[in-house]
Design an enzyme around this catalytic site. Structure first.
Site, PDB file in Angstrom:
ATOM      1  N   ARG A   1      25.815  39.378  83.389  1.00  0.00           N
ATOM      2  CA  ARG A   1      25.142  38.125  82.866  1.00  0.00           C
ATOM      3  C   ARG A   1      24.869  38.503  81.533  1.00  0.00           C
ATOM      4  NH1 ARG A   1      21.415  33.092  84.810  1.00  0.00           N
ATOM      5  NH2 ARG A   1      23.353  32.648  85.679  1.00  0.00           N
TER       6      ARG A   1
ATOM      7  N   HIS B   1      30.155  29.721  81.980  1.00  0.00           N
ATOM      8  CA  HIS B   1      29.500  29.980  83.485  1.00  0.00           C
ATOM      9  C   HIS B   1      30.578  29.690  84.587  1.00  0.00           C
ATOM     10  CE1 HIS B   1      26.525  30.573  86.108  1.00  0.00           C
ATOM     11  NE2 HIS B   1      25.418  29.648  85.855  1.00  0.00           N
TER      12      HIS B   1
ATOM     13  N   GLN C   1      29.512  28.846  88.269  1.00  0.00           N
ATOM     14  CA  GLN C   1      28.601  27.557  88.406  1.00  0.00           C
ATOM     15  C   GLN C   1      29.887  26.567  88.699  1.00  0.00           C
ATOM     16  OE1 GLN C   1      25.178  26.740  88.389  1.00  0.00           O
ATOM     17  NE2 GLN C   1      26.173  24.989  89.184  1.00  0.00           N
TER      18      GLN C   1
ATOM     19  N   ASP D   1      22.593  19.549  81.614  1.00  0.00           N
ATOM     20  CA  ASP D   1      21.985  20.893  81.917  1.00  0.00           C
ATOM     21  C   ASP D   1      20.961  20.816  80.663  1.00  0.00           C
ATOM     22  OD1 ASP D   1      21.595  23.670  82.043  1.00  0.00           O
ATOM     23  OD2 ASP D   1      23.450  24.317  80.971  1.00  0.00           O
TER      24      ASP D   1
ATOM     25  N   CYS E   1      23.078  22.169  87.009  1.00  0.00           N
ATOM     26  CA  CYS E   1      23.433  23.235  87.442  1.00  0.00           C
ATOM     27  C   CYS E   1      22.087  24.189  87.774  1.00  0.00           C
ATOM     28  CB  CYS E   1      23.964  24.512  86.316  1.00  0.00           C
ATOM     29  SG  CYS E   1      23.183  24.301  84.708  1.00  0.00           S
TER      30      CYS E   1
ATOM     31  N   ARG F   1      26.838  27.561  95.400  1.00  0.00           N
ATOM     32  CA  ARG F   1      27.023  28.863  94.586  1.00  0.00           C
ATOM     33  C   ARG F   1      27.318  29.975  95.559  1.00  0.00           C
ATOM     34  NH1 ARG F   1      24.842  29.267  89.622  1.00  0.00           N
ATOM     35  NH2 ARG F   1      26.008  31.285  89.576  1.00  0.00           N
TER      36      ARG F   1
HETATM   37  N1  NVA Z   1      23.157  26.617  79.946  1.00  0.00           N
HETATM   38  C1  NVA Z   1      21.998  27.317  80.716  1.00  0.00           C
HETATM   39  C2  NVA Z   1      22.487  27.445  81.977  1.00  0.00           C
HETATM   40  C3  NVA Z   1      21.639  28.402  82.725  1.00  0.00           C
HETATM   41  C4  NVA Z   1      22.155  28.329  84.320  1.00  0.00           C
HETATM   42  C5  NVA Z   1      21.782  28.567  79.887  1.00  0.00           C
HETATM   43  O1  NVA Z   1      22.712  29.398  79.485  1.00  0.00           O
HETATM   44  O2  NVA Z   1      20.463  28.996  80.044  1.00  0.00           O
HETATM   45  N1   CP Z   2      22.555  27.694  87.638  1.00  0.00           N
HETATM   46  C1   CP Z   2      22.285  29.046  87.603  1.00  0.00           C
HETATM   47  O1   CP Z   2      23.068  30.028  87.247  1.00  0.00           O
HETATM   48  O2   CP Z   2      21.119  29.492  87.834  1.00  0.00           O
HETATM   49  P1   CP Z   2      20.193  30.823  87.592  1.00  0.00           P
HETATM   50  O3   CP Z   2      20.244  30.857  86.111  1.00  0.00           O
HETATM   51  O4   CP Z   2      19.059  30.567  88.336  1.00  0.00           O
HETATM   52  O5   CP Z   2      21.169  32.005  87.929  1.00  0.00           O
END
Ligand code: NVA
Ligand code: CP
Length: 308
Positions: free
Chosen positions: A102, A129, A132, A223, A263, A291
């Site tokens: 990540r 992502h 997800q 989101d 998400c 997930r």
């Molecule tokens: N769009 C959000 C998704 C988090 C799971 C982010 O990147 O922070």
């Molecule tokens: N939806 C998702 O990826 O959640 P986290 O950021 O908690 O992993």
């Protein structure tokens, strides 16, 4: 699934429509315990951003497969002291069987994948992502029996989740509409890829009109308005995104049997109201659970797990 063994998942476009369908089916069989798989391997989690769901669901999925997990927080590795990605990747490759990353730049993930022979999974970048969205498609399939021919409308920021949804919907034969404020559209190259996957058979639509976009849709998705790394923009974005809030009024324009997905984590009262999150059309908690099932199917496929 034999065809995925040893592969990477950097973008959802790495998988064919058939591979996505097979993963969804495997995940559903794992969830119902019709299928039991085992692989005694080690997964590394190298996360440069916060995570609750992805971290825990990957960890539990790997434990349930009989494998082990190492949480490689960049702050306790040499990554935070500037060790080059190319070097870290080649070293981790010698210890681990599979690596989920990540991070911010998709390019960093791609360098990891180029230098490591083991499967590398995108556990969220600024661009995509994919894990997800695989869980999202699994949730849609559970609710409607099949994804084919349904319409998903994403309302909000054209971010990583929106980008992967464009690809994911095109891959499973769903119509996809993305309603964003002007200037917050999804990635143009991903949009083009989604259109080419859809091949004119399903709709891939961008709009700035959340109400027109939501009309008749079967899945309403939103989101956060400011993603991780964009915290400083959050306040300035509030008034721009206000018309894109998923609330009862917007939801009333969707198909009467529409489901709502997010998400998570959510900023309640911003992109989604409490009423919608807790309402009867919300599938958000099942979505979060999925997930774990889809990532178990993914790990098992990339690692070549054995049936028990
Ligand atoms: N769009 C959000 C998704 C988090 C799971 C982010 O990147 O922070
Ligand atoms: N939806 C998702 O990826 O959640 P986290 O950021 O908690 O992993």
């Amino acid at each position: 699934m034999a065809g995925l063994k040893g592969r990477d998942l950097l973008s959802l476009a790495d998988f064919s429509p058939t591979e996505v369908q097979e993963l969804l089916q495997m995940a559903s069989q794992l969830k119902s315990q019709q299928l039991r798989l085992r692989c005694n391997k080690v997964l590394g989690l190298l996360f440069s951003k916060a995570s609750t769901r992805t971290r825990v669901s990957f960890t539990v999925a790997m434990y349930q497969l009989g494998g082990q997990v190492i949480d490689l927080n960049p702050n306790v590795t040499q990554v935070s002291r500037g060790e080059p990605v190319q070097d870290t990747a080649r070293v981790l490759d010698r210890y681990l069987d599979i690596l989920a990353i990540r991070t911010f730049a998709q390019q960093e993930l791609e360098i990891f994948a180029n230098y490591a022979q083991i499967p590398v999974i995108n556990a969220l970048t600024d661009l995509e992502h994919p894990c997800q969205v695989l869980a999202d498609l699994m949730t849609v399939q559970e609710c409607f029996g099949s994804c084919t021919g349904l319409t998903l409308t994403y309302v909000g920021d054209g971010n990583n989740v929106a980008n992967s949804l464009l690809l994911g919907c095109a891959l499973v034969g769903m119509n996809v509409r993305v309603a964003t404020p002007n200037g917050f559209e999804p990635n143009a190259a991903i949009l083009e890829t989604a259109r080419s996957i859809a091949g004119g058979k399903t709709e891939v639509l961008l709009t700035h009109d959340p109400e027109a976009g939501t009309k008749g849709a079967h899945v309403i998705y939103t989101d956060v308005w400011a993603s991780m790394g964009q915290e400083e923009e959050a306040n300035d974005r509030l008034p721009v995104f206000q018309p894109y809030q998923v609330n009862d009024r917007l939801l009333s324009l969707a198909d009467p049997n529409a489901i709502v997905l997010h998400c998570l984590p959510a900023h309640r009262g911003e992109e989604i109201t409490d009423e919608v999150m807790e309402g009867s059309q919300s599938q958000i908690w099942n979505q979060a659970e999925n997930r774990m099932h889809i990532q178990k199917a993914l790990l098992a496929s990339l690692l070549g797990a054995e049936e028990i």
